[in-house]
Design an enzyme around this catalytic site. Structure first.
Site, PDB file in Angstrom:
ATOM      1  N   TYR A 148       1.950  -7.207  14.403  1.00  0.00           N
ATOM      2  CA  TYR A 148       2.814  -7.286  12.909  1.00  0.00           C
ATOM      3  C   TYR A 148       3.937  -6.731  12.852  1.00  0.00           C
ATOM      4  O   TYR A 148       4.319  -5.626  13.479  1.00  0.00           O
ATOM      5  CB  TYR A 148       1.621  -6.584  12.112  1.00  0.00           C
ATOM      6  CG  TYR A 148       2.063  -6.394  10.413  1.00  0.00           C
ATOM      7  CD1 TYR A 148       1.915  -7.527   9.859  1.00  0.00           C
ATOM      8  CD2 TYR A 148       2.509  -5.267   9.964  1.00  0.00           C
ATOM      9  CE1 TYR A 148       2.329  -7.849   8.327  1.00  0.00           C
ATOM     10  CE2 TYR A 148       2.976  -5.493   8.486  1.00  0.00           C
ATOM     11  CZ  TYR A 148       2.606  -6.562   7.983  1.00  0.00           C
ATOM     12  OH  TYR A 148       3.114  -6.528   6.381  1.00  0.00           O
ATOM     13  N   ASP A 243       9.425  -3.364  18.625  1.00  0.00           N
ATOM     14  CA  ASP A 243       8.991  -2.933  17.241  1.00  0.00           C
ATOM     15  C   ASP A 243       8.203  -1.658  17.558  1.00  0.00           C
ATOM     16  O   ASP A 243       7.042  -1.711  17.688  1.00  0.00           O
ATOM     17  CB  ASP A 243       8.316  -3.987  16.468  1.00  0.00           C
ATOM     18  CG  ASP A 243       8.274  -3.595  15.065  1.00  0.00           C
ATOM     19  OD1 ASP A 243       8.372  -2.451  14.469  1.00  0.00           O
ATOM     20  OD2 ASP A 243       7.407  -4.686  14.401  1.00  0.00           O
ATOM     21  N   LYS A 271       7.855   4.128   9.278  1.00  0.00           N
ATOM     22  CA  LYS A 271       6.911   5.074   9.199  1.00  0.00           C
ATOM     23  C   LYS A 271       7.149   6.668   9.469  1.00  0.00           C
ATOM     24  O   LYS A 271       7.643   7.105   8.461  1.00  0.00           O
ATOM     25  CB  LYS A 271       5.598   4.370   9.973  1.00  0.00           C
ATOM     26  CG  LYS A 271       5.212   3.071   9.476  1.00  0.00           C
ATOM     27  CD  LYS A 271       3.775   2.484   9.994  1.00  0.00           C
ATOM     28  CE  LYS A 271       3.381   1.450   9.058  1.00  0.00           C
ATOM     29  NZ  LYS A 271       3.621   0.090   9.876  1.00  0.00           N
TER      30      LYS A 271
HETATM   31  C1  LIG Z   1       4.049  -1.473   9.177  1.00  0.00           C
HETATM   32  C2  LIG Z   1       4.806  -2.228  10.358  1.00  0.00           C
HETATM   33  C3  LIG Z   1       5.828  -2.956  10.112  1.00  0.00           C
HETATM   34  C4  LIG Z   1       6.240  -3.455   8.429  1.00  0.00           C
HETATM   35  O1  LIG Z   1       6.625  -1.912   7.737  1.00  0.00           O
HETATM   36  P1  LIG Z   1       6.664  -1.985   6.274  1.00  0.00           P
HETATM   37  O2  LIG Z   1       7.420  -0.609   6.139  1.00  0.00           O
HETATM   38  O3  LIG Z   1       5.106  -2.090   5.842  1.00  0.00           O
HETATM   39  O4  LIG Z   1       7.271  -3.192   5.657  1.00  0.00           O
HETATM   40  C5  LIG Z   1       6.395  -3.686  10.957  1.00  0.00           C
HETATM   41  N1  LIG Z   1       6.137  -3.368  12.250  1.00  0.00           N
HETATM   42  C6  LIG Z   1       5.279  -2.627  12.638  1.00  0.00           C
HETATM   43  C7  LIG Z   1       4.837  -2.612  14.127  1.00  0.00           C
HETATM   44  C8  LIG Z   1       4.475  -1.970  11.698  1.00  0.00           C
HETATM   45  O5  LIG Z   1       3.491  -1.208  11.932  1.00  0.00           O
END
Ligand SMILES: *Cc1c(COP(=O)(O)O)cnc(C)c1O
Length: 436
Positions: A148, A243, A271
């Site tokens: 994701y 990511d 996060k």
């Molecule tokens: C949560 C997440 C995102 C997206 O972040 P948001 O702040 O929800 O837009 C992108 N990449 C990873 C790996 C994530 O866990």
């Protein structure tokens, strides 16, 4: 079975929310669609615990999807945010706090030769992809099934997290030509990636990867996989985008990709680095980042980018992160995993499989090993739903989806797990039962 949670106040709020928001929520997984029932509304949090609108207490094993590494409402972060708030909420102009947080990030992540703050992980990855396309002049990106990377158009193909939870891994509303620019291969499958590069190598701008996949439950990379990703991408002139929106600063004070064999050209963070505020970042090699406007011609901007409150929160979080924090996260992570494994065995819960890295846990009602999205999706949803609701009734808040990772916080101690253990044991017993 009549579930004890949610209570009357949550139910009333849910009735109102459903009249106000599409599906009653502002982000799909919150709706409890994947586990049934209706969501608990939270009123406040403190340390390891959340308190709902009915005043009930829950051990928090979601931690705002990983943002709350230090637990709920950590005093030092609240102090920093209050102080910043007193000085003004936003200026739309440079502020010192941006420099301070960037410098602090770079101390821990030297690969961030240049960076940019944005307001969400979605924005960070979307912008990094645009940059990779600008750098290479190529259009295609590779992602892994069940990975994701936020909800931007091109990156929803075969996505984990919410889209997987709700069985919409390929969103409607994404034009075919855009969807086709994303190539998807199974995680942990070097042969599939090699084959893809063989066929499309010259069109691929970047490979996007969560170094430890954490949006299909938790799926660690197999030994050597990330090295293969790096060498294939670089041999074909594609950039590697790590990511680390979940993994960054969660497993150590910095990023994890390099120690796992991934040589990233661009990195995304989110996060944890915002400590619950809307902060994310992307960055990497200076020669690439310097292609961004105003020096280069790849455009990216944001009214609230580098927002003072977010910067203050991030700085306070980073200052609080010591080796002891990570020892504590490892300790409680191992403790919870051991308890769950022992109880699952004792209660003869089959199938059951746990994955763990530090304070991240993947709880699968599936036969192990779980190495990719297909295997993660074999997890028995009905069992997870029963596990989830029984835990909730017993005061433990787990992710409301079998395809999300469980997050612990540094505010947790083994005494918290002692208190949660009866509820978790009862939940495992419920998960085992054939009929609810
Ligand atoms: C949560 C997440 C995102 C997206 O972040 P948001 O702040 O929800 O837009 C992108 N990449 C990873 C790996 C994530 O866990």
């Amino acid at each position: 079975m009549s579930p004890k949670a949610p209570g009357p106040a949550s139910r009333r709020l849910w009735r109102n929310a459903r009249r106000l928001f599409a599906g009653g929520v502002n982000s799909p997984v919150r709706s409890f669609r994947a586990v049934g029932g209706s969501p608990v509304f939270f009123a406040r949090g403190r340390g390891a615990y959340l308190f709902d609108a009915d005043g009930r207490r829950y051990l928090d094993l979601v931690g705002s999807w990983g943002a709350n590494l230090l637990g709920n409402a950590p005093p030092e972060v609240l102090r920093a945010v209050r102080r910043a708030a007193g000085e003004g909420l936003s200026f739309g102009a440079p502020t010192e706090r941006e420099n301070l947080l960037a410098a602090a990030l770079r101390t821990s992540c030297p690969e961030l030769e240049r960076l940019r703050f944005v307001s969400s992980g979605t924005e960070a990855v979307m912008s990094a992809v645009r940059l990779a396309r600008g750098v290479t002049g190529r259009s295609k990106v590779v992602k892994f099934e069940g990975g994701y990377h936020g909800h931007s158009d091109g990156l929803l193909a075969r996505a984990g997290s919410g889209p997987a939870t709700l069985s919409v891994p390929d969103s409607a509303g994404v034009p075919g030509p855009i969807a086709r620019e994303t190539l998807v291969v199974p995680y942990n499958d070097p042969a599939a990636l090699a084959d893809l590069f063989e066929r499309h190598g010259e069109q691929i701008a970047a490979v996007l990867i969560e170094p430890i996949a954490a949006n299909m439950g938790l799926v660690p990379p197999r030994p050597g996989f990330l090295r293969t990703v790096t060498s294939l991408a670089h041999r074909h002139g594609a950039l590697v985008l790590a990511d680390e929106v979940i993994t960054g600063f969660r497993l150590r004070k910095g990023t994890v990709h390099r120690s796992l064999g991934l040589a990233a050209d661009l990195v995304t963070l989110g996060k944890v680095i915002g400590g619950g505020m809307a902060v994310a970042a992307y960055g990497g090699r200076r020669k690439f980042m310097d292609l961004l406007a105003p020096v280069g011609d790849v455009y990216q901007a944001g009214t609230l980018s580098g927002n003072p409150l977010g910067m203050a929160a991030g700085l306070a979080v980073l200052e609080a992160l010591t080796p002891a924090t990570y020892r504590q996260l490892e300790r409680v992570g191992a403790d919870l995993a051991e308890r769950l494994e022992a109880r699952a065995e004792q209660e003869r819960v089959v199938p059951f499989h746990l994955t763990r890295r530090g304070s991240l846990l993947g709880v699968f009602f599936a036969q192990g090993p779980v190495r990719n999205f297909e295997e993660a999706r074999r997890s028995d949803r009905a069992r997870y739903a029963r596990f989830f609701h029984a835990a909730l009734d017993g005061g433990v808040y787990l992710p409301p989806s079998p395809l999300e990772t469980t997050f612990l916080s540094a505010a947790m101690v083994s005494g918290d797990l002692d208190r949660a253990e009866p509820a978790l044991t009862a939940a495992l017993r419920k998960a085992r039962a054939r009929d609810p």
